[in-house]
Motif scaffolding. Structure first.
Motif, PDB file in Angstrom:
ATOM      1  N   TRP A 117       0.834  -1.201   0.000  1.00 27.92           N
ATOM      2  CA  TRP A 117       0.000   0.000   0.000  1.00 27.92           C
ATOM      3  C   TRP A 117       0.869   1.251   0.000  1.00 27.92           C
ATOM      4  N   ASP A 118       1.917   1.248   0.794  1.00 28.63           N
ATOM      5  CA  ASP A 118       2.766   2.425   0.903  1.00 28.63           C
ATOM      6  C   ASP A 118       3.636   2.627  -0.338  1.00 28.63           C
ATOM      7  N   SER A 119       3.907   1.561  -1.086  1.00 32.01           N
ATOM      8  CA  SER A 119       4.811   1.665  -2.232  1.00 32.01           C
ATOM      9  C   SER A 119       4.121   2.190  -3.486  1.00 32.01           C
ATOM     10  N   LEU A 120       2.788   2.280  -3.470  1.00 26.73           N
ATOM     11  CA  LEU A 120       2.055   2.721  -4.650  1.00 26.73           C
ATOM     12  C   LEU A 120       1.330   4.031  -4.386  1.00 26.73           C
ATOM     13  N   ARG A 121       1.305   4.855  -5.409  1.00 25.29           N
ATOM     14  CA  ARG A 121       0.480   6.068  -5.355  1.00 25.29           C
ATOM     15  C   ARG A 121      -0.972   5.685  -5.655  1.00 25.29           C
ATOM     16  N   GLN A 123      12.968   4.505  -4.992  1.00 23.22           N
ATOM     17  CA  GLN A 123      12.305   5.157  -3.872  1.00 23.22           C
ATOM     18  C   GLN A 123      10.891   4.653  -3.675  1.00 23.22           C
ATOM     19  N   ARG A 124      10.259   4.141  -4.699  1.00 22.41           N
ATOM     20  CA  ARG A 124       8.854   3.768  -4.580  1.00 22.41           C
ATOM     21  C   ARG A 124       8.640   2.267  -4.561  1.00 22.41           C
ATOM     22  N   ARG A 125       9.709   1.470  -4.539  1.00 22.67           N
ATOM     23  CA  ARG A 125       9.506   0.024  -4.586  1.00 22.67           C
ATOM     24  C   ARG A 125       9.021  -0.492  -3.238  1.00 22.67           C
ATOM     25  N   SER A 126       8.523  -1.705  -3.258  1.00 14.42           N
ATOM     26  CA  SER A 126       7.997  -2.288  -2.035  1.00 14.42           C
ATOM     27  C   SER A 126       9.131  -2.533  -1.054  1.00 14.42           C
ATOM     28  N   PRO A 127       8.967  -2.170   0.207  1.00 17.19           N
ATOM     29  CA  PRO A 127      10.015  -2.371   1.187  1.00 17.19           C
ATOM     30  C   PRO A 127      10.272  -3.832   1.497  1.00 17.19           C
ATOM     31  N   ARG A 128       9.469  -4.768   0.952  1.00 16.88           N
ATOM     32  CA  ARG A 128       9.700  -6.173   1.241  1.00 16.88           C
ATOM     33  C   ARG A 128      10.851  -6.747   0.417  1.00 16.88           C
ATOM     34  N   ARG A 129      11.320  -6.020  -0.622  1.00 15.07           N
ATOM     35  CA  ARG A 129      12.340  -6.572  -1.489  1.00 15.07           C
ATOM     36  C   ARG A 129      13.634  -6.826  -0.738  1.00 15.07           C
ATOM     37  N   LYS A 130      14.417  -7.758  -1.264  1.00 11.41           N
ATOM     38  CA  LYS A 130      15.697  -8.052  -0.649  1.00 11.41           C
ATOM     39  C   LYS A 130      16.663  -6.900  -0.859  1.00 11.41           C
TER      40      LYS A 130
END
Length: 306
Positions: free
Chosen positions: A188-192, A285-292
């Motif tokens: 949710w936070d990674s997408l506008r 800057q906008r990618r999902s924080p779950r990525r490695k």
């Protein structure tokens, strides 16, 4: 000016002044009414504060009506106090009806008591939030997937009510999601609001789970109508991501037993000799924080959720 002066003079001096004062005090009913007025005006806000205020003020006006009828024998004083008593009584009934109408199922009531009530959210605001998800709690059976990596679109925001969710990427365990945590806060936070995306992780139920889901478009419409709710969810989502981020800190290592602090600003720029450098892009800057994170060894689970 002369007319105004004569008006004030007539208002002040036209009626006879008190030459003698009563030596005896008024009856106990009058003093009881005054005490009820003082205590009643100390009420707070919200539904229960209004019930407190209107109940005590209504009793105060009722006592004043009885005092006017029995002791003063003044029809006008009795009439006004009785009218005010009737208004307070009607308001008390109306607020009581509102309180009874704002009722929820057990799971939503527990969710309110655990998450929203400590933040001072009123039942009326919480009711708007519940109606936005159609007051429905979804069941996810054990070993069923809430989202699959690279396949499931990001079209909702969900909050886990009960159970436990396992998060994996490429078959590698990242972390668990526990009750009162969002399932997809990083996505949710990674997408506008105008962007679309798909999950980069797989979310699987380790036990039978129950969760509340808000559709993305419907929730954004609610945010547009009520800015307070938008700020509330922003705080809840930010806190949720921060909790997961700090929980992952114990699982990230740089090798040789050294632990890497994922709060450092250069976390994404640590590179091993054999790892080719990664060129920064506008997606960073906008990618999902779950990525490695790139260039971190012995990272059994990753994904700073920022």
């Amino acid at each position: 000016m002369g007319e105004n002066a004569s008006f004030w003079e007539s208002l002040i001096y036209a009626h006879p002044t008190c030459t003698t004062w009563k030596r005896e005090a008024e009856g106990s009913i009058y003093h009881l009414a005054s005490i009820l007025f003082v205590v009643g005006f100390m009420g707070g806000s919200g539904f229960f504060g209004l019930l407190y205020v209107f109940s005590l003020l209504g009793l105060g006006f009722l006592c004043s009506s009885v005092w006017a009828w029995l002791d003063v024998c003044a029809a006008d004083i009795f009439s006004w106090n009785f009218i005010l008593f009737a208004i307070c009584f009607v308001q008390f009934i109306y607020v009581t009806y509102q309180v009874r109408s704002v009722s929820f199922d057990r799971e939503f009531q527990e969710l309110y008591s655990s998450l929203f009530q400590p933040l001072g959210i009123s039942l009326t605001v919480y009711r708007k939030i519940v109606l936005c998800c159609d007051a429905e709690v979804v069941t996810l059976e054990k070993e069923h997937c809430y989202a699959m990596q690279g396949k499931t679109p990001i079209d909702k925001l969900s909050l886990l009510v009960s159970g436990r969710i396992r998060v994996t990427v490429d078959g590698e365990f990242l972390h668990y999601i526990f009750p009162l945590q969002f399932l997809d806060s990083p996505e949710w936070d990674s997408l506008r609001p105008t962007e679309e995306g798909i999950f980069q992780v797989t979310l699987t139920a380790e036990t039978d789970c129950r969760y509340v889901a808000w559709r993305r478009k419907k929730l954004y419409l609610l945010f547009a109508k009520h800015r307070f709710i938008s700020r509330l969810f922003s705080i809840l989502i930010g806190r949720d991501i921060a909790e997961k981020l700090y929980a992952l800190n114990d699982r990230v290592h740089m090798g040789k037993g050294f632990r890497y602090d994922i709060r450092l600003p250069n976390f994404y720029h640590v590179a091993l000799p054999e790892t080719p450098p990664v060129q920064p892009s506008h997606h960073l800057q906008r990618r999902s924080p779950r990525r490695k994170p790139v260039g971190v060894t012995n990272c059994s689970s990753l994904s700073p959720r920022s």
